[in-house]
Write an enzyme that holds these catalytic residues in place. Structure first.
Site, PDB file in Angstrom:
ATOM      1  N   LYS A   1      21.946  46.411  42.500  1.00 32.98           N
ATOM      2  CA  LYS A   1      22.984  47.265  43.116  1.00 32.98           C
ATOM      3  C   LYS A   1      23.717  46.433  44.155  1.00 32.98           C
ATOM      4  O   LYS A   1      23.099  45.868  45.053  1.00 32.98           O
ATOM      5  CB  LYS A   1      22.340  48.458  43.839  1.00 32.98           C
TER       6      LYS A   1
ATOM      7  N   ALA B   1       1.860  27.896  40.789  1.00 33.39           N
ATOM      8  CA  ALA B   1       3.250  27.425  40.771  1.00 33.39           C
ATOM      9  C   ALA B   1       3.318  25.909  40.968  1.00 33.39           C
ATOM     10  O   ALA B   1       4.194  25.235  40.425  1.00 33.39           O
ATOM     11  CB  ALA B   1       4.048  28.148  41.847  1.00 33.39           C
TER      12      ALA B   1
ATOM     13  N   GLU C   1      20.257  37.537  44.617  1.00 36.33           N
ATOM     14  CA  GLU C   1      19.389  37.523  43.437  1.00 36.33           C
ATOM     15  C   GLU C   1      19.650  38.784  42.630  1.00 36.33           C
ATOM     16  O   GLU C   1      19.791  39.860  43.188  1.00 36.33           O
ATOM     17  CB  GLU C   1      17.931  37.514  43.923  1.00 36.33           C
TER      18      GLU C   1
END
Ligand code: FAD
Length: 317
Positions: A305, A144, A19
């Site tokens: 990262k 949701a 992700e």
């Protein structure tokens, strides 16, 4: 291709995915590519791109603090489309209830379909920093599950305002979030699992879990989910610890526990470089055990990262 199709076609082999978070406003997409490039050798069938809702930022003006409402990280769908076409990989935009009306959500989904995006993660999003509890936008979704229902309606060709007939219906594969240590607002893990089951009943095709650092929590969660009839794939989400401050931030933000052994290892470190090594080793050990247990996908939270994810993936895939 749908995530469920990727899993089916993998024939029991665990897949690698990750992700990414869109960079802050004003940055160039090259920076993102530089982080994705090193991970492509591990052949992720899909990459998730998070969405950040609007937030208040405070800027100093003539000695006073001025509050501005802004989106700090725009562009999830644009990034998904760019990555999809550059790397020929499926991308999964995160679609939020928070900050969006049902109409805006529909426009976003129509654009996803147009761009050939087959998968979406349906999420509620968190309360804004000044709110104690989550509040939906006017004419937005509260949970949701309701967003999943809207997406499933679109899959049936049902728009909010039925003025056009869809010739080429959407067929989104829908992911939802699951919480091995329960969602922070849920009164109990069992209640939260019932809510998860409702999302699946509404049409969710797979679950991606919140990060966890003790695999036992994931195994127990999957067992409890199966026991109440949740049969869809449950993909573990893994985040390597990267800085000492994570010891405070992660439990505070996500209400998760860190194992004592991991805490002690991190506390021994005198630099963040050393913490990153501990985080990588821990994630490798977690990944090996999950792989041996035959999880469908190992999904990593890269937080923009890639170097630590590359080290982990090199040891596993
Ligand atoms: P829901 O499933 O709606 O659940 C929220 C809470 O409401 C839970 O406590 C649940 O038990 C409860 N609940 C559900 N239905 C009912 C009901 N009918 N009555 C009463 N209570 C109910 N956030 C972002 O802002 N952007 C992202 O890109 C993002 N990506 C994520 C990816 C993953 C894999 C995960 C695990 C989380 C992600 N989040 C993201 C965070 C997520 O938005 C928050 O955790 C949010 O607080 C809950 O979202 P949800 O989709 O799980 O909500």
């Amino acid at each position: 291709m749908k995530i469920t199709e990727h899993i089916r076609k993998s024939d029991g082999k665990t897949l690698f995915s990750f992700e990414i978070i869109p960079p802050k406003k004003g940055k160039n997409i090259k920076e993102l590519y530089n982080n994705i490039d090193p991970l492509m050798e591990f052949k992720p069938p899909f990459i998730d791109v998070t969405t950040s809702r609007e937030e208040f930022v405070y800027v100093e003006k003539a000695g006073l603090l001025d509050r501005k409402l802004t989106r700090m990280r725009p562009g999830t769908l644009g990034i998904c489309a760019a990555i999809k076409h550059k790397y020929e990989v499926d991308t999964v935009p995160h679609v939020l209830c928070g900050g969006f009306t049902k109409e805006e959500t529909e426009y976003l989904l129509v654009d996803c379909h147009y761009l050939g995006i087959d998968n979406v993660m349906a999420l509620r999003g968190d309360a804004m920093s000044h709110q104690k509890y989550f509040e939906p936008s006017k004419n937005g979704h509260l949970y949701a599950k309701d967003l999943v229902t809207q997406i499933q309606n679109l899959n049936k060709g049902k728009y909010l305002h039925d003025v056009i007939e869809a010739e080429n219906k959407a067929d989104f594969c829908i992911g939802v979030a699951g919480y091995p240590e329960k969602h922070l607002e849920a009164p109990s893990l069992q209640t939260d699992l019932k809510r998860l089951k409702e999302k699946v009943k509404a049409g969710a095709d797979y679950v991606v879990t919140q990060m966890f650092f003790d695999n036992k929590k994931y195994f127990e969660f999957v067992k409890a989910a199966r026991a109440i009839g949740i049969t869809v794939p449950i993909i573990p989400g893994i985040k390597p610890i990267a800085v000492k401050r994570h010891l405070q931030i992660l439990p505070q933000v996500f209400r998760i526990d860190l194992p004592e052994e991991l805490i002690l290892e991190v506390e021994k470190c005198s630099t963040n470089a050393a913490v990153r090594e501990v985080g990588v080793s821990w994630a490798i050990a977690q990944s090996k055990e999950l792989l041996a247990a035959g999880v469908p996908v190992l999904h990593y939270y890269s937080m923009g990262k890639s170097s630590n994810i590359k080290k982990i993936a090199s040891a596993i895939f």
